[in-house]
Motif scaffolding. Structure first.
Motif, PDB file in Angstrom:
ATOM      1  N   GLY A 350       0.812  -1.206   0.000  1.00 49.17           N
ATOM      2  CA  GLY A 350       0.000   0.000   0.000  1.00 49.17           C
ATOM      3  C   GLY A 350       0.846   1.256   0.000  1.00 49.17           C
ATOM      4  N   SER A 351       0.550   2.193  -0.945  1.00 43.73           N
ATOM      5  CA  SER A 351       1.259   3.474  -1.059  1.00 43.73           C
ATOM      6  C   SER A 351       2.768   3.278  -1.152  1.00 43.73           C
ATOM      7  CB  SER A 351       0.912   4.386   0.125  1.00 43.73           C
ATOM      8  OG  SER A 351      -0.476   4.615   0.190  1.00 43.73           O
ATOM      9  N   TYR A 352       3.184   2.179  -1.764  1.00 51.37           N
ATOM     10  CA  TYR A 352       4.613   1.898  -1.838  1.00 51.37           C
ATOM     11  C   TYR A 352       5.295   2.760  -2.896  1.00 51.37           C
ATOM     12  CZ  TYR A 352       8.977  -0.615  -2.596  1.00 51.37           C
ATOM     13  OH  TYR A 352      10.292  -0.944  -2.729  1.00 51.37           O
ATOM     14  N   LEU A 353       4.572   3.107  -3.974  1.00 58.67           N
ATOM     15  CA  LEU A 353       5.175   3.823  -5.097  1.00 58.67           C
ATOM     16  C   LEU A 353       4.883   5.309  -5.021  1.00 58.67           C
ATOM     17  CD1 LEU A 353       4.244   1.409  -8.030  1.00 58.67           C
ATOM     18  CD2 LEU A 353       6.389   1.501  -6.744  1.00 58.67           C
ATOM     19  N   SER A 354       5.839   6.089  -5.479  1.00 65.00           N
ATOM     20  CA  SER A 354       5.643   7.529  -5.656  1.00 65.00           C
ATOM     21  C   SER A 354       5.187   7.797  -7.086  1.00 65.00           C
ATOM     22  CB  SER A 354       6.943   8.284  -5.380  1.00 65.00           C
ATOM     23  OG  SER A 354       7.412   8.026  -4.073  1.00 65.00           O
ATOM     24  N   ALA A 355       4.460   8.894  -7.277  1.00 68.60           N
ATOM     25  CA  ALA A 355       4.015   9.250  -8.630  1.00 68.60           C
ATOM     26  C   ALA A 355       5.237   9.499  -9.513  1.00 68.60           C
ATOM     27  CB  ALA A 355       3.128  10.483  -8.588  1.00 68.60           C
ATOM     28  N   PRO A 356       5.261   8.904 -10.704  1.00 72.28           N
ATOM     29  CA  PRO A 356       6.429   9.078 -11.574  1.00 72.28           C
ATOM     30  C   PRO A 356       6.546  10.475 -12.164  1.00 72.28           C
ATOM     31  CG  PRO A 356       4.700   7.875 -12.718  1.00 72.28           C
ATOM     32  CD  PRO A 356       4.230   8.042 -11.306  1.00 72.28           C
ATOM     33  N   VAL A 357       5.429  11.231 -12.168  1.00 73.27           N
ATOM     34  CA  VAL A 357       5.445  12.585 -12.710  1.00 73.27           C
ATOM     35  C   VAL A 357       4.305  13.348 -12.056  1.00 73.27           C
ATOM     36  CG1 VAL A 357       3.938  12.012 -14.666  1.00 73.27           C
ATOM     37  CG2 VAL A 357       5.480  13.961 -14.845  1.00 73.27           C
ATOM     38  N   ASN A 358       4.509  14.614 -11.814  1.00 72.53           N
ATOM     39  CA  ASN A 358       3.468  15.448 -11.214  1.00 72.53           C
ATOM     40  C   ASN A 358       2.629  16.028 -12.345  1.00 72.53           C
ATOM     41  OD1 ASN A 358       1.905  16.965  -9.509  1.00 72.53           O
ATOM     42  ND2 ASN A 358       3.438  18.576  -9.201  1.00 72.53           N
ATOM     43  N   ALA A 359       1.555  15.304 -12.711  1.00 71.86           N
ATOM     44  CA  ALA A 359       0.746  15.715 -13.848  1.00 71.86           C
ATOM     45  C   ALA A 359      -0.672  15.177 -13.701  1.00 71.86           C
ATOM     46  CB  ALA A 359       1.368  15.209 -15.162  1.00 71.86           C
ATOM     47  N   ARG A 360      -1.554  15.686 -14.539  1.00 72.67           N
ATOM     48  CA  ARG A 360      -2.957  15.270 -14.532  1.00 72.67           C
ATOM     49  C   ARG A 360      -3.102  13.859 -15.104  1.00 72.67           C
ATOM     50  NH1 ARG A 360      -6.654  15.340 -18.625  1.00 72.67           N
ATOM     51  NH2 ARG A 360      -5.127  16.393 -19.960  1.00 72.67           N
ATOM     52  N   ILE A 361      -3.958  13.041 -14.464  1.00 70.51           N
ATOM     53  CA  ILE A 361      -4.262  11.706 -14.989  1.00 70.51           C
ATOM     54  C   ILE A 361      -5.287  11.857 -16.108  1.00 70.51           C
ATOM     55  CG2 ILE A 361      -5.304   9.476 -14.472  1.00 70.51           C
ATOM     56  CD1 ILE A 361      -4.177   9.671 -11.668  1.00 70.51           C
ATOM     57  N   SER A 362      -4.922  11.397 -17.295  1.00 77.91           N
ATOM     58  CA  SER A 362      -5.805  11.551 -18.455  1.00 77.91           C
ATOM     59  C   SER A 362      -6.562  10.272 -18.808  1.00 77.91           C
ATOM     60  CB  SER A 362      -4.994  12.010 -19.679  1.00 77.91           C
ATOM     61  OG  SER A 362      -3.959  11.083 -19.966  1.00 77.91           O
ATOM     62  N   SER A 363      -6.092   9.135 -18.326  1.00 77.14           N
ATOM     63  CA  SER A 363      -6.790   7.873 -18.623  1.00 77.14           C
ATOM     64  C   SER A 363      -6.434   6.858 -17.549  1.00 77.14           C
ATOM     65  CB  SER A 363      -6.403   7.345 -20.002  1.00 77.14           C
ATOM     66  OG  SER A 363      -7.134   6.173 -20.316  1.00 77.14           O
ATOM     67  N   LYS A 377     -10.171  -4.684 -25.183  1.00 73.66           N
ATOM     68  CA  LYS A 377      -8.743  -4.798 -24.879  1.00 73.66           C
ATOM     69  C   LYS A 377      -8.450  -4.045 -23.593  1.00 73.66           C
ATOM     70  CE  LYS A 377      -4.704  -6.269 -26.607  1.00 73.66           C
ATOM     71  NZ  LYS A 377      -4.437  -7.654 -26.987  1.00 73.66           N
ATOM     72  N   LEU A 378      -7.529  -4.581 -22.795  1.00 74.57           N
ATOM     73  CA  LEU A 378      -7.182  -3.955 -21.522  1.00 74.57           C
ATOM     74  C   LEU A 378      -6.255  -2.770 -21.741  1.00 74.57           C
ATOM     75  CD1 LEU A 378      -7.164  -4.010 -18.394  1.00 74.57           C
ATOM     76  CD2 LEU A 378      -5.142  -5.482 -18.567  1.00 74.57           C
ATOM     77  N   HIS A 379      -6.636  -1.609 -21.189  1.00 76.57           N
ATOM     78  CA  HIS A 379      -5.692  -0.494 -21.072  1.00 76.57           C
ATOM     79  C   HIS A 379      -4.921  -0.746 -19.791  1.00 76.57           C
ATOM     80  CE1 HIS A 379      -4.725   3.864 -19.957  1.00 76.57           C
ATOM     81  NE2 HIS A 379      -3.891   3.485 -20.921  1.00 76.57           N
ATOM     82  N   SER A 380      -3.698  -1.190 -19.949  1.00 70.35           N
ATOM     83  CA  SER A 380      -2.981  -1.848 -18.860  1.00 70.35           C
ATOM     84  C   SER A 380      -2.208  -0.902 -17.962  1.00 70.35           C
ATOM     85  CB  SER A 380      -2.018  -2.893 -19.455  1.00 70.35           C
ATOM     86  OG  SER A 380      -1.189  -2.290 -20.445  1.00 70.35           O
ATOM     87  N   GLY A 381      -2.563   0.378 -17.959  1.00 68.81           N
ATOM     88  CA  GLY A 381      -1.853   1.298 -17.084  1.00 68.81           C
ATOM     89  C   GLY A 381      -2.640   2.575 -16.851  1.00 68.81           C
ATOM     90  N   THR A 382      -1.958   3.559 -16.274  1.00 61.66           N
ATOM     91  CA  THR A 382      -2.528   4.888 -16.034  1.00 61.66           C
ATOM     92  C   THR A 382      -1.746   5.895 -16.856  1.00 61.66           C
ATOM     93  OG1 THR A 382      -3.225   4.295 -13.792  1.00 61.66           O
ATOM     94  CG2 THR A 382      -2.960   6.633 -14.273  1.00 61.66           C
ATOM     95  N   ASP A 383      -2.466   6.784 -17.541  1.00 56.87           N
ATOM     96  CA  ASP A 383      -1.824   7.795 -18.382  1.00 56.87           C
ATOM     97  C   ASP A 383      -1.746   9.125 -17.643  1.00 56.87           C
ATOM     98  OD1 ASP A 383      -1.633   5.922 -20.328  1.00 56.87           O
ATOM     99  OD2 ASP A 383      -3.214   6.724 -21.605  1.00 56.87           O
TER     100      ASP A 383
END
Length: 479
Positions: A350-363, A377-383
Motif C-alpha cells: 500500500g502506497s509503496y510507489l511515488s508518482a512518476p510525474v506530477n501531472a494530470r491523470i488523463s486515462s 482490450k485492456l488499457h494496462s496502465g494509467t496515463d
C-alpha cells in the motif's frame, strides 16, 4: 490512442518483472546468464523491428482511415450516378419528344403545302370561271338591257333573255364570292405554312440544343459511373490493405505473445530456482546453526565431565588430608544458542510507489474497445498528460531490467522493485522521448527518462504500468 494494439508484444519486456529481489546474487541460478543473454537478443530483435512494427501499426491506421474515407464517399458517388442517369434518361426522353414534335411539324408543313396547292388550284379554276362569265355577259353574248330590248322578238323571249342575264349575273357574283373565300383560304394556308416552317426551324434548333444536352448528360453519367467504379475498386483495395495490415498486426502480436510466454515461463523457472536456492541457503544456515548448537553441547558436556573429574580429585585429596570435601559450585552457565535463520520481511504494497510525474491523470487503468480492430482490450496502465520533455522519475528503488523499444509502448523502461507485499513488483514507463538510464540500480525519485509520444501514441503523455508477478494491475493500488 492505440495504446493496446501491440501491447502484447511489449509483454516480452514486462515479463522481466518476475525477477526476485535485487539483493540476491546473480549466481543464484546457473541459467540466468543464458536467459539474460536471450533477453538481450529479443530486445535487439525488437529494436531492429521497430520500423516494421511502427510501419504495420501505421499501415493499419492509414488503411482504416482510407477505408472509412472511401466508404464515406461511396453514397454520394452512387447518388451522383443515379442523378446523372436520371438526367440522361430525361434528356433522351426530351430528345425523343422533340424528334416526334419535329416529325409532326414537318408533316404539318407538307400538309399545309398540299392544302395551299389545293386552294390555289381551286382559286385558279374559279378565276377562270369568273373571267369566262364576264366575257360572255359583257362582251361575247351582248346581254345588256339595251340589246335585250332590241333583240327580243317577243315579250316571252324578252323575259327569257332577262332571266338568263340574271342567272349569269348571279353565277358571276357567286363565282366572285367563292373566289374571295378561296383567296382568303390561300392567305390562311400561306400563313399556316409559314408558321409551320418557323415551328420546324425552331424545333430543329431545340433538337440541336437537346442533342448537346443529351450528350452532356450521358457523358456526365459515364463520368459518374467511372468515378463510382474507381471508388469501388479503391474500396476493394483499401479493404484488402486493411485486412492485410490487420493480419500482419495480429500475426506480429501473436508471435510476440508466444515469445513473451516462453520468456515468462523461463523467468518463472529461474525465479523458482532462485527461491529454492534461497531456501537451501537458509537451510544450510540452519544446519550450521544446529551444528554450532551441537558443538556447544559437546563442549559443555566435555567441560562438565572435566569439572566433575576435578571435583572428584579434590574430594579424594580432602579425604586423604582429613579435611572437609569441597562444595560443588554447579556447572558454568551455557552460552546462548545462535538465533534461528529467517528471511527479511517484504515491505507493504500500500502506497509503496511515488508518482512518476506530477501531472494530470488523463486515462485510468481498465478495459477499452479497440478503436480499429473493435475488440475489447485492456488499457494496462494509467496515463499522465504532460508536455514532451517533462522528466519521468523512478517510482521506487529498484533495478532497470529493460530500456529499449517496446512496440506500441514506444521507448520503454522497466524497473524491478523486488518483493513488495509478498509479490514481485515491477513498473513500466512507456512512450518516452528519450532515456536517462539504460540499466543498473535506481533510487526513488531519480530521473530515468522524459515524456514523449513514441509508439502507439497520439500526444505527449506517460503511460505508467505496475506489474505484479508479471501481470498488469491498477497502479492506483500502489501509488
Amino acid at each position: 490512442m492505440l495504446r493496446t494494439m501491440v501491447a502484447a508484444g511489449s509483454a516480452v519486456l514486462l515479463g522481466l518483472a518476475v525477477l526476485v529481489p535485487t539483493g540476491l546474487p546473480a549466481s543464484a541460478s546457473p541459467d540466468r546468464e543464458d536467459v539474460e543473454e536471450r533477453q538481450e537478443e529479443v530486445q535487439d530483435g525488437l529494436d531492429e523491428s521497430q520500423a516494421d512494427l511502427e510501419h504495420v501499426t501505421g499501415e493499419l491506421v492509414a488503411a482504416s482511415q482510407r477505408l472509412a474515407d472511401l466508404q464515406g464517399q461511396l453514397p454520394a458517388a452512387r447518388q451522383a450516378v443515379a442523378s446523372a442517369e436520371d438526367e440522361a434518361v430525361a434528356a433522351r426522353a426530351r430528345d425523343a419528344e422533340l424528334a416526334d414534335e419535329l416529325a409532326a411539324a414537318e408533316a404539318a408543313v407538307v400538309a399545309a403545302g398540299l392544302q395551299l396547292d389545293e386552294r390555289t388550284t381551286e382559286a385558279d379554276s374559279t378565276e377562270r370561271v369568273v373571267a369566262g362569265v364576264a366575257r360572255e355577259v359583257y362582251q361575247g353574248s351582248g346581254f345588256t338591257p339595251l340589246t335585250i330590248l332590241v333583240e327580243a322578238e317577243s315579250a316571252r323571249e324578252y323575259a327569257d333573255m332577262v332571266s338568263f342575264a340574271g342567272i349569269a349575273r348571279r353565277s358571276q357574283e357567286q363565282a366572285l364570292s367563292r373566289l374571295r373565300v378561296q383567296q382568303s383560304d390561300i392567305r390562311n394556308a400561306e400563313a399556316r405554312l409559314e408558321a409551320e416552317r418557323v415551328r420546324v426551324d425552331d424545333l430543329k434548333a431545340l433538337a440541336a440544343e437537346q442533342v448537346l444536352v443529351t450528350e452532356a448528360a450521358e457523358a456526365a453519367a459515364r463520368d459518374a459511373q467511372a468515378e463510382l467504379e474507381t471508388l469501388v475498386a479503391a474500396e476493394d483495395q483499401a479493404v484488402a490493405e486493411f485486412e492485410a495490415a490487420k493480419v500482419a498486426e495480429e500475426t506480429e502480436i501473436a508471435a510476440l505473445e508466444a515469445e513473451s510466454q516462453e520468456l515468462e515461463q523461463q523467468l518463472a523457472a529461474i525465479a523458482e530456482a532462485e527461491r529454492q536456492a534461497e531456501l537451501e541457503r537458509q537451510a544450510e544456515l540452519e544446519r550450521q546453526r544446529q551444528a554450532e548448537i551441537e558443538r556447544q553441547r559437546r563442549a559443555e558436556a566435555e567441560a562438565e565431565a572435566a569439572r566433575q573429574a576435578e571435583l572428584e580429585r579434590e574430594r579424594e585429596r580432602a579425604e586423604r588430608e582429613n579435611r572437609p570435601a569441597p562444595r560443588d559450585p554447579g556447572p558454568a552457565p551455557a552460552p546462548a544458542p545462535p538465533p534461528p535463520v529467517s528471511a527479511p520481511a517484504p515491505p507493504s504494497s500500500g502506497s509503496y510507489l511515488s508518482a512518476p510525474v506530477n501531472a494530470r491523470i488523463s486515462s485510468q487503468f481498465g478495459y477499452r474497445i479497440h478503436p480499429i480492430l473493435g475488440y475489447r482490450k485492456l488499457h494496462s496502465g494509467t496515463d499522465f498528460a504532460a508536455a514532451c520533455g517533462t522528466p519521468v522519475r523512478a517510482a521506487a528503488d529498484g533495478r532497470v531490467v529493460s530500456a529499449g523499444w517496446g512496440g506500441g509502448y514506444g521507448n520503454l523502461i522497466v524497473v524491478a522493485h523486488g518483493n513488495v507485499g509478498g509479490n514481485s513488483l515491477a513498473t513500466a514507463y512507456a512512450h518516452l522521448s528519450r532515456y536517462e538510464v539504460r540499466g543498473g540500480n535506481v533510487s526513488r525519485g531519480d530521473v530515468i527518462g522524459y515524456i514523449g509520444t513514441t509508439g502507439s501514441s497520439t500526444g505527449c503523455h506517460l503511460h505508467f504500468e505496475t506489474r505484479r508477478n508479471g501481470t498488469a494491475v491498477d497502479p492506483m493500488g500502489y501509488l
